[in-house]
Design an enzyme around this catalytic site. Sequence first.
Site, short mmCIF file in Angstrom:
data_model
loop_
_atom_site.label_atom_id
_atom_site.label_comp_id
_atom_site.label_asym_id
_atom_site.label_seq_id
_atom_site.Cartn_x
_atom_site.Cartn_y
_atom_site.Cartn_z
CB CYS A 412 102.24 56.42 21.20
SG CYS A 412 101.33 55.70 19.81
CB ALA A 413 107.09 60.07 22.23
N GLY A 416 107.27 61.85 26.81
CA GLY A 416 108.65 61.39 26.72
C GLY A 416 109.15 60.56 27.89
N GLY A 417 108.28 59.96 28.70
CA GLY A 417 108.75 59.17 29.82
C GLY A 417 109.56 57.96 29.39
CE LYS A 418 105.89 52.84 28.69
NZ LYS A 418 105.02 53.83 29.33
CG ASP A 436 102.09 62.12 21.02
OD1 ASP A 436 102.11 61.06 21.67
OD2 ASP A 436 101.09 62.87 20.99
CG ASP A 480 103.17 53.92 26.28
OD1 ASP A 480 102.32 53.08 26.62
OD2 ASP A 480 103.55 54.85 27.02
CB CYS A 533 99.30 51.82 31.63
SG CYS A 533 98.33 53.15 30.89
#
Length: 599
Positions: A412-413, A416-418, A436, A480, A533
């Site tokens: 679950c990109a 693209g932060g992670k 995604d 994520d 989160c």
Amino acid sequence: MSGPIPATPPLIGFPLPKPPSGRRPPSGRSASGRTPPRRPGKPTGKQSAGKQSTGAPGGARPSSGHRTAEPRQAHRAERDGQHPKTKFPEKHQERRSDRAPGHERDHRQDQLPRRAGADKRDRSDRRSGGKPGQTFEQRPERKPIEPSDRRPGQKPGQKPGQKPGLRPGASRKVAEAAIALLDAMLASRDTADRVRHAWMKQHHRQFDADEREAIIHIGDEVLRLRGRLDWWISQEGMGGKAGLAPDNRLRVAAYRILGSGAKASGLLPLFPAGDSAVETLLRRLEGHTLEHPDMPAAARHSVPEWLLPQLKKRFGGDFDMELAAMLRPAPLDVRVNTLKTTRDAAAAALAAEELRCQPTPYSPTGLRLSPQAYVNNTQAYADGLVEPQDEGSQLAAMLVDAAGCKFVADFCAGAGGKTLVLGAAMKNAGKLVAMDVSEGRLAKAKLRLRRAGVHNAECRVLETKWLKRHAEKAERVLVDAPCSGSGTWRRKPDAKWRLTPRDIAELTDRQAEILDRAAKLVRRGGRLVYVTCSVLKEENEDQVAAFLKRHPAFSILSVADVWDKTVGGACPVPGPYLNLTPARHGTDGFFAAILVRKD
């Protein structure tokens, strides 16, 4: 070719357009647009007596545009032999005839008054500390200019974090704009930060920098403290007296009175004239603050009342401490791109752009700035040296332990932060796939990956066929998962007011489905890292326990066992899961679980 030769050769090129009929050419110019020759015979104001200008060759009659450009009195004076700009022609001619060649300027300065601005140098000397008559060497020595510690946009004399000062008369304008911004956020299904960005982009020319900053500040604070403001506006907050139904206009007025001590008389113009109920309410709020001893827990912590049981179950004795931390603005954390620079070099690059930062306590690649800082317009960001990312998000991605792996999947990109963290850990070696369901989010991920210099990443929309072809091939799979976002309420205070019990039920079902699909990619001995989160147990520990019951081939790997290798230093959490909170760790609320597939 027969006939007389014209006095003036014809122009070569395209013919000039003729003026429309009935219209005269501009003053001082002929119909062709060119300045005509002077009228022969009579001296003009710039010609001395006895000299006459030559006319056009061949006796061509000059245009009358030059004659009409001067006043009628000037033509009469010219006809009578007088200078057109003086009433005393004899004195004027005498002054001009007595002037020696080459000394016109000195003679003019002696006879005529000084020009305006002739003492400009004297004034400039006095402004810089000198006195009239002092030479440059006699002026007092200036103090050296020291480097400024102000952040971009901070006014001289304004302390860091101080509210911007508004010019007189701007308070009502700012309040009306904040109300309009809040109404736009309430009417949109998009997140508050995106609505704010679009609204300010559309209306930013109507406000100066201080007004824009005040509008954003009021909007964020009203969203953050909405529970307290609604309590004051409603009947409960008035000690049993009749209150009003809360809306954004009343919330902004109540915040100005309770938060900054504004007077009710200055806020009444925001409402229709003659509304006695509003006037009574606002005047009762004067003298009070945002806090009150009789305020219930839901209003004091500014959270929906239906969420209190879940939050108390999660935090236990730290309930008040954690929810109080969620009401404070979050600092800005950035991740240093180790593919291009080091943390010290990145900090120096930010300091060169007047942005002070300090290392994050846990992440070895993190820098922390003030909540008001903004890095997206810096050269360090444009060069891919830093990327905004909360320290908790950095730590969760580091626990994937992607270094040295040949095939890593970010299930679950999103934007693209992670994925950037995984690419930096892999050092552009091996294969990294960012997946995604949204093509728009993947398009943003491509831009960020290109700016960061990550070349081993591939962005792909989730497809069932691709998942079947790559079943049990990935060494690491990061999930994520979409969640309630309850851990990010410091940055997105609007999220808690959009959340409903039905959303929690739908999210938990969706998270279970995503975990089941992602588990098929993990090879034997590989790891599945589940990240949210959220601070709610329904989305975290309960979700992992349900997954282990459905997939007995997986087991839990304690975070402490991989912390030293992936992050370094002492592990801040005792249990098998990563549970980060704003009060205990200074990060957003994050959860991570490492699940290993048995051989």
